[in-house]
Design a protein around this motif. Sequence first.
Motif, PDB file in Angstrom:
ATOM      1  N   PHE A 261       0.832  -1.208   0.000  1.00  0.00           N
ATOM      2  CA  PHE A 261       0.000   0.000   0.000  1.00  0.00           C
ATOM      3  C   PHE A 261       0.866   1.256   0.000  1.00  0.00           C
ATOM      4  N   ASP A 262       0.496   2.208  -0.830  1.00  0.00           N
ATOM      5  CA  ASP A 262       1.021   3.575  -0.694  1.00  0.00           C
ATOM      6  C   ASP A 262      -0.162   4.472  -0.376  1.00  0.00           C
ATOM      7  N   LEU A 263      -0.567   4.451   0.888  1.00  0.00           N
ATOM      8  CA  LEU A 263      -1.695   5.275   1.345  1.00  0.00           C
ATOM      9  C   LEU A 263      -1.125   6.577   1.875  1.00  0.00           C
TER      10      LEU A 263
ATOM     11  N   VAL B  36      -3.513  -0.895  -8.301  1.00  0.00           N
ATOM     12  CA  VAL B  36      -4.879  -0.460  -8.028  1.00  0.00           C
ATOM     13  C   VAL B  36      -4.836   1.019  -7.668  1.00  0.00           C
ATOM     14  N   ASP B  37      -5.629   1.815  -8.381  1.00  0.00           N
ATOM     15  CA  ASP B  37      -5.674   3.258  -8.130  1.00  0.00           C
ATOM     16  C   ASP B  37      -6.655   3.540  -6.991  1.00  0.00           C
ATOM     17  N   GLY B  38      -6.170   4.182  -5.936  1.00  0.00           N
ATOM     18  CA  GLY B  38      -7.031   4.512  -4.801  1.00  0.00           C
ATOM     19  C   GLY B  38      -7.640   5.896  -4.882  1.00  0.00           C
ATOM     20  N   GLY B  39      -7.302   6.657  -5.915  1.00  0.00           N
ATOM     21  CA  GLY B  39      -7.895   7.973  -6.098  1.00  0.00           C
ATOM     22  C   GLY B  39      -6.990   9.113  -5.683  1.00  0.00           C
ATOM     23  N   LEU B  40      -7.300  10.295  -6.204  1.00  0.00           N
ATOM     24  CA  LEU B  40      -6.582  11.523  -5.862  1.00  0.00           C
ATOM     25  C   LEU B  40      -7.313  12.230  -4.727  1.00  0.00           C
TER      26      LEU B  40
ATOM     27  N   GLY C  89     -11.166   4.270  -1.140  1.00  0.00           N
ATOM     28  CA  GLY C  89     -10.622   3.971  -2.462  1.00  0.00           C
ATOM     29  C   GLY C  89     -11.350   4.713  -3.566  1.00  0.00           C
ATOM     30  N   ALA C  90     -11.223   4.187  -4.790  1.00  0.00           N
ATOM     31  CA  ALA C  90     -11.835   4.839  -5.961  1.00  0.00           C
ATOM     32  C   ALA C  90     -13.349   4.896  -5.829  1.00  0.00           C
ATOM     33  N   GLN C  91     -13.945   3.857  -5.220  1.00  0.00           N
ATOM     34  CA  GLN C  91     -15.400   3.845  -5.047  1.00  0.00           C
ATOM     35  C   GLN C  91     -15.856   4.990  -4.155  1.00  0.00           C
TER      36      GLN C  91
ATOM     37  N   ARG D 293      -8.979  -0.931   2.653  1.00  0.00           N
ATOM     38  CA  ARG D 293      -9.878  -1.936   2.103  1.00  0.00           C
ATOM     39  C   ARG D 293     -10.360  -1.547   0.701  1.00  0.00           C
ATOM     40  N   GLY D 294     -10.461  -0.231   0.437  1.00  0.00           N
ATOM     41  CA  GLY D 294     -10.927   0.230  -0.862  1.00  0.00           C
ATOM     42  C   GLY D 294      -9.977  -0.107  -1.987  1.00  0.00           C
ATOM     43  N   MET D 295      -8.693  -0.393  -1.640  1.00  0.00           N
ATOM     44  CA  MET D 295      -7.726  -0.764  -2.682  1.00  0.00           C
ATOM     45  C   MET D 295      -7.457  -2.268  -2.703  1.00  0.00           C
ATOM     46  N   ALA D 296      -7.520  -2.907  -1.558  1.00  0.00           N
ATOM     47  CA  ALA D 296      -7.326  -4.356  -1.478  1.00  0.00           C
ATOM     48  C   ALA D 296      -8.108  -4.848  -0.276  1.00  0.00           C
ATOM     49  N   PRO D 297      -9.176  -5.616  -0.489  1.00  0.00           N
ATOM     50  CA  PRO D 297     -10.059  -5.969   0.622  1.00  0.00           C
ATOM     51  C   PRO D 297      -9.411  -6.836   1.690  1.00  0.00           C
ATOM     52  N   GLN D 298      -8.454  -7.653   1.336  1.00  0.00           N
ATOM     53  CA  GLN D 298      -7.768  -8.472   2.330  1.00  0.00           C
ATOM     54  C   GLN D 298      -6.523  -9.046   1.691  1.00  0.00           C
ATOM     55  N   ALA D 299      -5.573  -9.426   2.530  1.00  0.00           N
ATOM     56  CA  ALA D 299      -4.337 -10.024   2.027  1.00  0.00           C
ATOM     57  C   ALA D 299      -3.719 -10.860   3.131  1.00  0.00           C
ATOM     58  N   ASP D 300      -2.944 -11.857   2.725  1.00  0.00           N
ATOM     59  CA  ASP D 300      -2.208 -12.643   3.712  1.00  0.00           C
ATOM     60  C   ASP D 300      -1.058 -11.827   4.284  1.00  0.00           C
TER      61      ASP D 300
END
Length: 786
Positions: free
Chosen positions: A7-9, A36-40, A58-60, A102-109
Amino acid sequence: MKKLTGFDLNGWRDSAARNWVVLADGEEREVPSSIVDGGLNGVVVLTGAKANSGFVGGAQGALAPHGLGDGWGNVGEAGKRVRVRSLISGEGSVEQLSAAFRGMAPQADFGVGSLNDHPGVSELQQERLLAALRKARNATPLLVWRSVLAALHAIELGAIEHGQLVGIVSHVADGFTVQKLRIRRENSRGQSLLAPERRAVGKLMASELGYDGLALRAKEAVLSASQSDRYEQLEWAHAHGRLTVGLGASPEVLRLKNGSWEILNPPMEMPVGSLPAAPDMWQEFHQCDVVLFETLTEGALSDGLFTRAANAVGRSPLRLPVTAVAQGALMAARRLSRREPVYFDFLPQISTIVQRRDAAENFDLIDPEATLPAGSVYRSPFPARLAIQAGQDRFSIFLRKETADLPRKAEVVIGTKVNEATPVDLWVEQSPASGRAKILVHAQKLGNQFQIDWDGAAELPTRWEDLLDGFKRSQPTVPGRLVLPCGQDSWNDNPRGDGLLKLLAKNVTASAVDWTALAKRLAARPGGRYAISSDGEIPPGIGQGAVAQLDTLILRAVEDVRHKIVQCKDGTDSLRFLTWLFRRCPEQVSAWLLDAWDQEERGGHPIFRMGSHWKLAYQGLGRIASGEAVELQAIRAMLSRTIDTWKWQRETAAMAFLLSRSEIAPRLINRTEAERIAKRVLREFQENLGSTYTRFQYAPLLLVGLLRYRLREPFALVIGQDPMADRLGQAVEATLDDLAHRSRGKPLAKYGRILEQTLEELRGEGSNPELLLDIFGGAEEDEPAG
């Protein structure tokens, strides 16, 4: 497939790099990297959905109308939209911050997030980000410094080599951060890997070229482009974010508060020519083999920033793509999943003070040469050994953090007094970029372990070096301030009579107030507790109605005293009531009593006409005096008189009350005045030798209260270092010898132990922090006590 996310949040241009994509049929497929684009100008919005408390990021979230203004009806209500930047800095909830991940990646290991590398990034912020990553269902979260992630991406590109010193310029909100990393070669599972090593905190080079400065220019450009005389609809315009990072802005339709629309025609791009120069960075990087430059900007703006950065560095850096940090974070997640070294980090030093036999020393709890792999836990190899002194139920620990400007003092409450000196061990446990260190204390002999809260410790207004110098001089103890506690017993009825609650109710509207009964109840001390503490506090649980009744009677008492003074009428009962309010008493009463002292010197007073009245005038002021002006005036008034004329129930008592109960009074006297008070102490000790000690009760209180003069001069009045202290010590020893006579069993029981502890305080080795309270409790006043 292990799902990995980097993530680059950052709140300006959020993105994530994942090792999987979702196909049209809903199946997931592993790929080397997917951005994944998280938006400006990232946002999190509050929707009506039940899942995840309704928060969407995120983008949504950026596309949603929620919180865009009243023109959107209920959906547009203010408060339904918050910027990611605000969430990162500490506003809002962890749940909201997790929605941004979560808006960019809902879950990850394995999920790796980025951290700006400069001193402004707090440990609390680290903890908050880690909590949000976990809440976004990243099973194994990790935070890594932005500079390190940029270097990891450069390693992946093959741009840097083993042994090189790499400089990194990172574009941030306030300007640029600069950092230098050494590239190490590590063996892992039979293969050789390059890993950055971080040895210091990055530096922030403040500049108007930071994202904050660019955002301000973008805002001005958007406002200038608007044709409307209203501006609230412009706050969330997409043009802000696009212009800030140098992307082309295009016309967009905005909804006004009244439901109508505005077509915004922003400038196509951010003007670059007027941008200032970057701050000089040559000194930071002149020894580096390679310099990297990472920014979230693009196009002409990015070119302009790069040119200015190159001029500031003195060479042309390697320019990384805008997704470099996200891709570096994905590489970190991949290494983490394989248990390969991500990077090596130092830990900011945490130090304490340990007392050796002949001096105090600084003790570092972290090995200054240690660097450790990301995600591992460091524990102090050797704990600091401290000691709890006999008779203590608490002890203090002094701490310094490399990242904090001032040291702190933490108090550890044991819960029971120890009978002998008890050793304790102090050590630190911490992981890089994972929040606050655990500062742990273990008392093996007591079977207890305590954790120290740095944020809850008291900040000390002194440099660590000065604090250590003070300890090296074996700074003597200072008797703890006397605070007479309050309790509810005096407020409640008992077999002997009405409690204060009933007396207040009876008298609050009575035409003739029973001031005597009220004063007696306030002066009573059932269970060792007054109705009101000596600091003027009321016990918890006393209702507001009773407090209001008390306040009403206080006003009536003040008016009654004023009337008696003007009319020269007898009666001190209402004044007595006021003085037993301690520091809750109105300041006007202190002024009257000081004036009375002055009138006594000049021949008399309208209402103080007998000896018991004057005892009230002095002891009463000692009880209620509050604030530097009143206390200084009282001290000066007493010291203006010859100490031979002092009376033990008047001046001695009043001075004892001031010095023992006030935080200010001991600092108001100078050395000459301290010696004059000490001479009065010597006189009273001498006069009581061979007596029944019925006139002795204020002498020990005055002596120990005087030792609080060390608040002003820390090494004053110490036996062996100060001749006056030697004389005071001899007087105490003579009294102890006199009390040992078989005919003085009662005064020995009352004063023997407290005089032995007084000698300890005179030596600067006090072991009883409640000595003044013990003196007071063992020698109740006949005023009565107070």
